[in-house]
Design a protein around this motif. Structure first.
Motif, PDB file in Angstrom:
ATOM      1  N   CYS A 106       0.812  -1.219   0.000  1.00 27.38           N
ATOM      2  CA  CYS A 106       0.000   0.000   0.000  1.00 27.38           C
ATOM      3  C   CYS A 106       0.845   1.268   0.000  1.00 27.38           C
ATOM      4  O   CYS A 106       0.318   2.368  -0.236  1.00 27.38           O
ATOM      5  CB  CYS A 106      -0.953   0.010   1.195  1.00 27.38           C
ATOM      6  N   ASN A 107       2.136   1.116   0.243  1.00 27.83           N
ATOM      7  CA  ASN A 107       3.023   2.279   0.289  1.00 27.83           C
ATOM      8  C   ASN A 107       3.935   2.397  -0.931  1.00 27.83           C
ATOM      9  O   ASN A 107       4.886   3.177  -0.927  1.00 27.83           O
ATOM     10  CB  ASN A 107       3.873   2.225   1.567  1.00 27.83           C
ATOM     11  N   GLN A 108       3.633   1.627  -1.967  1.00 26.30           N
ATOM     12  CA  GLN A 108       4.413   1.689  -3.194  1.00 26.30           C
ATOM     13  C   GLN A 108       3.771   2.665  -4.182  1.00 26.30           C
ATOM     14  O   GLN A 108       2.656   3.133  -3.983  1.00 26.30           O
ATOM     15  CB  GLN A 108       4.523   0.294  -3.814  1.00 26.30           C
ATOM     16  N   GLY A 109       4.481   2.980  -5.243  1.00 30.65           N
ATOM     17  CA  GLY A 109       3.939   3.878  -6.262  1.00 30.65           C
ATOM     18  C   GLY A 109       4.193   5.338  -5.931  1.00 30.65           C
ATOM     19  O   GLY A 109       4.964   5.686  -5.032  1.00 30.65           O
ATOM     20  N   ASP A 110       3.508   6.216  -6.687  1.00 28.01           N
ATOM     21  CA  ASP A 110       3.726   7.654  -6.535  1.00 28.01           C
ATOM     22  C   ASP A 110       3.250   8.191  -5.197  1.00 28.01           C
ATOM     23  O   ASP A 110       3.770   9.204  -4.711  1.00 28.01           O
ATOM     24  CB  ASP A 110       3.008   8.411  -7.657  1.00 28.01           C
ATOM     25  N   GLU A 111       2.234   7.560  -4.589  1.00 29.43           N
ATOM     26  CA  GLU A 111       1.726   8.034  -3.306  1.00 29.43           C
ATOM     27  C   GLU A 111       1.608   6.878  -2.324  1.00 29.43           C
ATOM     28  O   GLU A 111       0.824   5.949  -2.538  1.00 29.43           O
ATOM     29  CB  GLU A 111       0.359   8.707  -3.470  1.00 29.43           C
ATOM     30  N   ALA A 112       2.363   6.929  -1.256  1.00 26.37           N
ATOM     31  CA  ALA A 112       2.294   5.907  -0.213  1.00 26.37           C
ATOM     32  C   ALA A 112       1.098   6.195   0.690  1.00 26.37           C
ATOM     33  O   ALA A 112       0.839   7.356   1.037  1.00 26.37           O
ATOM     34  CB  ALA A 112       3.576   5.902   0.608  1.00 26.37           C
TER      35      ALA A 112
END
Length: 217
Positions: A106-112
């Motif tokens: 859930c904390n990956q990508g452009d926004e964690a």
């Protein structure tokens, strides 16, 4: 927002105001016309209301109301709120650890999510920009509009002002995080039984949004 269903046959459904209460129930049944089954039940209730046999009247009315409430509750659960099926009944330290771990899905990508949720909880302008509830989800929209205590969306447990409370995360994945909050009186003889709030967050186009809310109690 609370969803309260009185038992069929409750004294509040009887007395001098029966005619008015039954008329209101007919209107409610018509407005909540989710399916052909509900439409059929609304017509059946009208028939029961105009039936002048007192015994048949109450039997038919109670039967129809029971069927309606069952159908309405099923549709509410199956169509809109199945995401909170796995909501825990106590604080879960393990899910808190998932939320605050930078390497969690859930904390990956452009926004964690762990960066998103503090801003959502404390910044009204940011929060308003991150509420995306489906147009047909009237229950969530009303709940979100009326709700003010956004600071409770924080995991933990404790006792305050005679109330026992807990908040905990659940159903965590790369694109969904749910939160449950519950309060109950410390005094087992208190007339109030407690309340709860459930929130669903989803990642949409790389950003996190609140997409569903349920208040009970």
């Amino acid at each position: 927002m609370a969803i309260l269903l009185r038992p069929v046959g409750h004294p509040a459904l009887r007395g001098r105001c029966d005619a008015l209460k039954e008329s209101v129930l007919i209107v409610v049944l018509t407005l909540f016309n989710y399916s052909g089954g509900v439409k059929f039940l609304s017509h059946l209730l009208i028939f029961a209301t105009v039936n002048h046999s007192k015994t048949n009247r109450y039997f038919m009315k109670n039967l129809v109301l029971t069927l309606f409430l069952t159908l309405f509750a099923f549709n509410l659960y199956a169509d809109d709120f199945s995401w909170w099926e796995g909501a825990p009944d106590k604080y879960q330290p393990s899910t808190t650890k998932v939320i605050v771990t930078r390497t969690s899905p859930c904390n990956q990508g452009d926004e964690a999510f762990m960066d998103f949720i503090p801003k959502f909880r404390t910044n009204k302008a940011f929060r308003n920009s991150r509420i995306k509830i489906a147009a047909e989800d009237e229950i969530s929209k009303m709940a979100a509009d009326c709700f003010e205590n956004w600071h409770i969306i924080k995991a933990g447990k404790g006792v305050s002002d005679g109330e026992r409370y807990y908040g905990t995360w659940f159903n965590i994945s790369a694109d969904q995080v749910c939160f449950a909050y519950s309060t109950s009186p410390v005094d087992p003889n208190a007339p109030w039984g407690g309340s709860g709030a459930y929130f669903r967050f989803q990642r949409i186009d790389g950003q996190w949004y609140l997409t569903s809310v349920l208040m009970v109690g």
